[in-house]
Design a protein around this motif. Sequence first.
Motif, PDB file in Angstrom:
ATOM      1  N   THR A   5      -2.522   2.420  -0.970  1.00 48.18           N
ATOM      2  CA  THR A   5      -2.221   2.351  -2.189  1.00 48.18           C
ATOM      3  C   THR A   5      -1.076   1.842  -1.883  1.00 48.18           C
ATOM      4  O   THR A   5       0.404   2.361  -1.159  1.00 48.18           O
ATOM      5  CB  THR A   5      -2.708   3.504  -3.209  1.00 48.18           C
ATOM      6  OG1 THR A   5      -3.602   4.172  -3.718  1.00 48.18           O
ATOM      7  CG2 THR A   5      -1.585   2.560  -4.729  1.00 48.18           C
ATOM      8  N   THR A  51      -4.580  -0.822  -5.078  1.00 44.29           N
ATOM      9  CA  THR A  51      -5.817   0.571  -4.297  1.00 44.29           C
ATOM     10  C   THR A  51      -6.664  -0.208  -3.540  1.00 44.29           C
ATOM     11  O   THR A  51      -7.669  -1.049  -4.655  1.00 44.29           O
ATOM     12  CB  THR A  51      -5.745   1.702  -5.073  1.00 44.29           C
ATOM     13  OG1 THR A  51      -4.449   2.064  -5.678  1.00 44.29           O
ATOM     14  CG2 THR A  51      -6.606   2.751  -4.464  1.00 44.29           C
ATOM     15  N   THR A 149       0.316   6.208   0.864  1.00 42.74           N
ATOM     16  CA  THR A 149       0.229   5.593   0.075  1.00 42.74           C
ATOM     17  C   THR A 149       2.113   4.670   0.148  1.00 42.74           C
ATOM     18  O   THR A 149       3.343   5.121   0.713  1.00 42.74           O
ATOM     19  CB  THR A 149       0.830   6.712  -1.858  1.00 42.74           C
ATOM     20  OG1 THR A 149       0.431   7.356  -2.056  1.00 42.74           O
ATOM     21  CG2 THR A 149       1.919   5.439  -1.965  1.00 42.74           C
TER      22      THR A 149
END
Length: 304
Positions: A5, A51, A149
Motif C-alpha cells: 500500500t 493498494t 506499507t
Amino acid sequence: MELFTVTITTTSDEARSKFHSQMEHEFADLHMQPEGVTFTEARNSPEYQMTCHGILPGFKLTEHATKVYSKAANVLAEYILEVRERAVLRRIIRKEFHYKQAEDLDKIETYCMELLQETTEEFRTPDDRERRKRLLVQEITQYFEENTTLHVEGFIRFRLDAYTKELRDIVEYAVDEYILDQQYHEFIALLKYFVFVQETKIPVAHVMHRGDHQFVLLNDQMRPIETKQMTSVVVEMPDHDIEVEDMIVSTLITVSPQKIYIHTREPELQVIKTIQQIFESRAQLCVYCPVCSPYLSESAQQHD
C-alpha cells in the motif's frame, strides 16, 4: 492478497490520476491477468492511498516479489523526482539554511533546479537524474522487502538519507551562488551611485574588445586613455579573479566619460554587461562600425 500500500500527499486530482495511471502502466504485463495484480484506491484529502493486490490463487509473491517491488519502486522514484523533489529542496532551504522570505526561497530554488538540470558544466552530467533515480529505486525496493506499507512523505523525510544529502549539497552550492549574486548586485549598485555623483572628466571613451580578455581603452582622439593625473578607483568584483576586466571597469570609473562606446563582437560577455549595468544610458554597444573595424578585424588581430 495485499502486496503493498502506497500513500502520497497531494490535493491535486491531476497528480492522483497521473500517479494511478503510471502505476497501472508499469504493471501492464501483470495487471488484471489470471496470475497478476489489481489496484484499489482510497482518498482522504490531502492523502491518496493506492493498494496493490495479487489475484488469487494464481499469484504467488514468492515467485513475483522482485518484479513487483522493482516496478512499484520505479513508479515511486519517478514520482519523487517529478513531483516531490522541488518541495524537498524548498524544505532544506527553509529549515536548514534558514531562508524564510518567499523571494529568497524562489531564487535559491531556481538555482537548485538549474544545477540539477545542468548538463554543460563539470558539476553536473546528463546521467545525474538517472543516477538519482537508480538510488531511489534501490532504497524503495529494499524497503518493500521488509514492509508492505509506504507513506511517501515520511519515507523521504526519514529513510532517504543518501538522496537527501545529495539535495542538501545542491542547496549549499545554490546558496553560495545566491549570496555571490547578491553581493555582485549590491556592488554594482554602489558603483552606479559613485558614477552618478561624480563629475564627468572626459567626453568620450571607446572600449575596444579584441577578443578573449584583450581590451584597449581609447579617448575621443582615439589615443590610449591615461589615468596618471587622476585618482584611480580600484574595482575588485566579488568572487572575480580576472584582473584585466577589473582594470577596465576601474579605469572607466576613474575617467568618468560622458559617453562610452563599447566595440565588441561578443556583446554577451560578462564584463560588457557589467559596464552597461554601471553606466546605463551613458554606455552604447557597437558590434561593427568604421571606428572599430581597424581594431577588431581579424587581420588586425593577427598582425599584433
